[in-house]
Design an enzyme around this catalytic site. Structure first.
Site, PDB file in Angstrom:
ATOM      1  N   HIS A   1      -4.915   6.556   7.935  1.00 16.19           N
ATOM      2  CA  HIS A   1      -4.484   5.414   7.111  1.00 16.19           C
ATOM      3  C   HIS A   1      -5.258   5.406   5.796  1.00 16.19           C
ATOM      4  CE1 HIS A   1      -2.970   1.278   6.394  1.00 16.19           C
ATOM      5  NE2 HIS A   1      -4.119   1.150   5.750  1.00 16.19           N
TER       6      HIS A   1
ATOM      7  N   ASN B   1       5.918   1.824  12.325  1.00 19.03           N
ATOM      8  CA  ASN B   1       5.308   3.161  12.466  1.00 19.03           C
ATOM      9  C   ASN B   1       4.157   3.183  13.466  1.00 19.03           C
ATOM     10  OD1 ASN B   1       3.030   2.266  11.074  1.00 19.03           O
ATOM     11  ND2 ASN B   1       3.662   3.140   9.118  1.00 19.03           N
TER      12      ASN B   1
ATOM     13  N   HIS C   1       0.826  -1.212   0.000  1.00 23.84           N
ATOM     14  CA  HIS C   1       0.000   0.000   0.000  1.00 23.84           C
ATOM     15  C   HIS C   1       0.856   1.258   0.000  1.00 23.84           C
ATOM     16  CE1 HIS C   1       0.706  -1.339   4.120  1.00 23.84           C
ATOM     17  NE2 HIS C   1       0.528  -0.113   4.539  1.00 23.84           N
TER      18      HIS C   1
ATOM     19  N   GLU D   1       2.595 -24.042   4.016  1.00 25.12           N
ATOM     20  CA  GLU D   1       2.181 -23.974   2.628  1.00 25.12           C
ATOM     21  C   GLU D   1       2.206 -22.555   2.068  1.00 25.12           C
ATOM     22  OE1 GLU D   1       0.469 -25.398   5.092  1.00 25.12           O
ATOM     23  OE2 GLU D   1       0.562 -27.547   4.654  1.00 25.12           O
TER      24      GLU D   1
ATOM     25  N   ASP E   1       4.664  -2.977   9.957  1.00 24.93           N
ATOM     26  CA  ASP E   1       4.622  -3.626  11.273  1.00 24.93           C
ATOM     27  C   ASP E   1       3.341  -4.439  11.447  1.00 24.93           C
ATOM     28  OD1 ASP E   1       3.293  -1.186  11.302  1.00 24.93           O
ATOM     29  OD2 ASP E   1       4.155  -0.486  13.191  1.00 24.93           O
TER      30      ASP E   1
END
Lengths: 610, 610
Positions: free
Chosen positions: B253, B178, B69, B354, B148
């Site tokens: 965010h 952060n 992102h 996996e 994180d």
């Protein structure tokens, strides 16, 4: 007989019975059972507070055999506690027997709460059980027997982090460090310090013990019970312990002994025994809380995102005391934050750990909670193995996936759920729901809460217009016919966002004098087969349009329903995503994918006879 | 300008450009970009050995933006190294631009090796790249920038364990701590010691650093380069660093700044800059090894399990130097052990992890390896998110799933792949293959090696009889018609084990005077639509029988192919698994599921007109 003698005798009986059952079956995992016989002997004889005659008693401690392949041991324990007979034990792995190759809560197997056999799932499920006890201020504990190989699964570490973060003090994991995996040594072999260091770094108490020293095991269990935090007991064991032919030998994973080998092994273990033990009693049965509750579903007079309606419906249902909601650190996207706001104690944030989230949901429901778990639909792919196994657990699991399809727009394909309908359809007994507007979303969210088994609601990021009155009903398995006339020359079937594209296309075609039927197939599974068959029969053509890959979703569901009706006659055209999308606006991406109103209208125009 | 000034100026440029791009787009993650600007400035200016004009140079160090992102930062870096222009940067997130919302190796984006955006995938992919370099004795390094929040994903810890176990010394992960996730604080916030302790417990070197102190970053990178083991650099940062409006603030965010906010932020960061830097040069381009290689496919005169034929074919192809095989600790079940035996250095055991296995496969193929990865088909569900993302990465990923369907018998449903066909069909560009016998399995395994994109071969646990001569061909997209006459009154379509049930049913019906066509649809996707349409047209009825849930598998594939042909006329009957299976013999379980020869024959007898 003193305690040590008794535990050792019981362990020998469990070992012998595990060999007898697997040799009789001709398959199974006796060596993986032998390594943990002492661990379970001490646990069931003196630590697990468990009422064998009332296995659903919420005051019972819970035991989860995360290393499900050690089922011979599990069933031998059930015999030793008087839950099953020796005769039943000898039906292990036979067709129709509840003693399946890996334990599952099938009818006749009331002492098994959840299915195991896919490794790394027992610990997250155990965390869910531990959280359920905490919610009920229930002093019971959860014990999980793990294999060492399965510590390679990330789901274990997701759970280690979440368990310590959530301050759980009633979860004890016992790691059967027998050094050997399926095809040879494990990564850490007998490096107990490494396991212990990892557990400590994740906030757990770690205790190392000789897993064949019953007195030491007893002391470790006692210490764990008083720890006040989650505990990992690293038990150094031998695979195949007590049987010289197989003890600590490679090449014996998942192999039953022959009759002759078994005879010799049983003799070496002191022969068959028939001890019956009674585990410690749990506290008095906790009465279920007397809770009459009522609530009103939200209603919508304006457009809203279905994800928001989903969250508001959860919030409205918060009066229901058994309702617990989980999220994977995207609650402001899935809108479970609306529930968290009104019932913070029954909202569990599991951070970006979708496998752990699904496992916790299974654990919570095993103790009677009604659980919804939400994340982006795309990221539920992370939990598919858990969803698959939840079906084997006969679990009630309610999932919500937001941000469906190319319609999310600019974020691009990594965030787009385009396989979620296929994935969730291919789950035993599942319901797959995809509401178009807020009122439908509210009704379907409520319907999920009422429905046992596994259900999935797909929600949309963007606002969608109001389509339905709040009084309308949306039974699972139904559909809504939105446009209908005797002159219909084709039927367009959509769900979610594509319902609106279908309606726009119908309007455009109507202006050209072409009448088309429009069906909102909000219940993708089970699907309203009758309405679809009628539509094909009456209009001759069904165009299915979906914001999903062309494989496995609504189009396949419609075809399946039509085919199941017998003789097929007509035309079924699937419009779905086939090229890899990029970024763009929702409209640009639907146009590019050929699932826009314009694409639908053009498709209908191209049908011979329209 | 000294180094420190230069790095800081570059970081400010990256910060400004990230804000400019996301504000222009109206969406994106500027604050998650700001926290890592100093980290990437120092990396690209002085540590990453990278030839911008030749991004495919194998001698290049590799950088993976696991926190995908933060794409505004990534593209700002690409501008700073001269890969893209400022004008291109301003097309961020627009329809048709290669600067997608999350980075992906789309045409025009040669500096991005793999797609990211589903968290926790960058580190396993980085491990795959690091292993590829080791295989080629290539001194390059892999750098992964992690968020994180994503450390909550189990795939990260699967990789931490495997990287240290495999002795990788060329993998450096930088964790941008952060403190803030999507909806609030992360689990560990700024507890750098906790991250470092966990990494150390998993065998990594851990270094803590102030992520906005460029000199300290430079020293940490230097130390990491010399560590001789995998390194986690825990960088304490501020989300939104350098912009007072958003720095270390919740609620920012994934939000672009408004034009006014952006103007102020850019001013605060010292205004726009247009530095162009040249990263350190890699060593001379390594020539691809000049390796003419030949091999002979195995051939079978007797029955064999297709999983065994798969493994023997890999072993036969081992002469191909770019072939690498991965397994999830079940190599004696999937039979990749046959490859391991002949090419142990190109076999990578990833234990029961996996997700890590799939990520490593994507990393290996990004550096030119031809990779097969195998486990039980049921457990590939664990890796579905990675498979989905591999398609976005335009990766060549070859998967094998053994132990398909109820036919595995006694082990029970936890081990049965019953959703794998549905799952793998719903992957962009995938091929889904399901051979019935050893010779078909050998040919199809070879065909997978030759095919770009994502492919899946489903193999069977039990031995199946020889059906085909070794000379026969099995092109992907084809089928085999095994019984055919002009008198055929129905067609039975099977794949894998059900082909033999279909043949037995055909024999039984033949004895009753009912001729049926039998088709082996070994290529489930793409499927041989023409042969199926001809069969429906000529016989009027198609019965599809599969050892898989009724949803999303062969039956749906057949229906889709038939529907795509236009006007449908006839009957399509799906026989597939609908009830939850238990344990039993393969024959008992196929009988119970209604997919046995007897069930097929009975179904055909029930068709009107036969």
């Amino acid at each position: 007989m003193d305690k040590v003698q008794e535990w050792n005798a019981l362990a020998a009986q469990l070992a012998v019975d595990g060999i007898r059952a697997s040799t009789e079956a001709g398959s199974g995992h006796p060596t993986s059972s032998l390594s943990a016989a002492h661990l379970l002997a001490v646990l069931y004889a003196d630590h697990l507070r468990y009422d064998v005659s009332d296995p659903r008693n919420p005051a019972n401690d819970r035991f989860v055999l995360s290393k499900g392949h050690a089922s011979p041991l599990m069933y031998s324990v059930l015999k030793a506690i008087g839950a099953i007979t020796d005769e039943q034990l000898m039906t292990y792995r036979r067709f129709g027997s509840p003693l399946e190759g890996h334990p599952a809560p099938v009818p006749g197997m009331a002492w098994i709460d959840v299915a195991t056999g896919s490794l790394g799932q027992g610990l997250p499920i155990g965390l869910g059980m531990a959280l359920a006890m905490k919610l009920d201020t229930n002093p019971a504990r959860v014990w999980v027997l793990m294999g060492d190989s399965e510590s390679a699964e990330g789901s274990v570490w997701e759970t280690m982090a979440n368990a310590s973060f959530h301050g759980v003090d009633n979860l004890i994991a016992v790691l059967d460090m027998n050094r050997l995996g399926q095809r040879g040594p494990t990564m850490l072999q007998w490096d107990g310090d490494a396991y212990a260091d990892r557990a400590r770094a994740f906030g757990w108490l770690a205790i190392q013990v000789d897993g064949h020293d019953v007195a030491a095991i007893d002391r470790a269990y006692g210490e764990a019970e008083e720890a006040g935090r989650p505990v990992l007991i690293v038990a150094r064991t031998e695979k195949g312990h007590g049987v010289s032919l197989v003890a600590n030998q490679e090449g014996w994973h998942g192999k039953a002994l022959s009759k002759e080998e078994a005879e010799q092994a049983i003799a070496e273990l002191g022969g068959p025994r028939s001890m019956v033990i009674t585990p410690p009693k749990p506290e008095a049965r906790i009465a279920p809380p007397p809770t009459p509750w009522t609530f009103e579903l939200p209603t919508y007079e304006e457009g809203i995102a279905t994800r928001k309606a989903f969250g508001e419906t959860l919030a409205a249902m918060a009066a229901r005391p058994d309702l617990v909601v989980l999220d994977g650190e995207v609650s402001n996207s899935t809108h479970t934050e609306d529930f968290q706001r009104v019932a913070p104690d029954r909202f569990v944030e599991l951070y970006i750990a979708e496998q752990c989230m699904a496992g916790v949901a299974v654990g919570l429901q095993a103790l009677g909670k009604t659980v919804f778990a939400a994340t982006f639909g795309a990221f539920l792919t992370r939990a598919y193995d858990f969803v698959r196994m939840a079906a084997v657990s006969r679990a009630d699991l309610r999932l919500s996936g937001s941000h469906a399809g190319v319609s999310i727009g600019e974020d691009g394909p990594s965030q787009m759920a385009l396989e979620d309908l296929a994935m969730m359809r291919a789950v035993h007994g599942s319901a797959v729901l995809y509401p178009a507007d807020g009122n439908a979303a509210a009704k379907l969210t409520w319907a999920m809460a009422e429905r046992p088994g596994i259900s999935y609601i797909r929600t949309t990021r963007e606002n969608t217009p109001k389509l339905y009155d709040a009084s309308e009903e949306f039974p699972i398995g139904g559909s809504r016919v939105l446009r209908r006339s005797d002159a219909d020359r084709a039927t367009v079937v959509g769900a979610g966002v594509t319902v609106f594209e279908a309606l726009k296309a119908a309007d455009a075609l109507d202006a050209e004098g072409v009448a088309v039927r429009v069906i909102d197939a909000y219940s993708v599974k089970p699907i309203d087969a009758e309405t679809l068959r009628t539509a094909l029969g009456e209009t001759g053509t069904v165009v299915v349009v979906e914001d999903h890959w062309v494989e496995g979703g609504l189009g396949d569901a419609v075809l399946e329903a039509l085919a199941a009706g017998g003789e097929l006659s007509g035309r079924v055209i699937k419009l779905a995503v086939t090229g890899l999308p990029g970024s763009g606006t929702a409209d640009e991406l639907r146009e590019a994918a050929g699932i826009s109103a314009a694409a639908i209208a053009e498709t209908v125009r191209g049908v011979p006879g329209t």
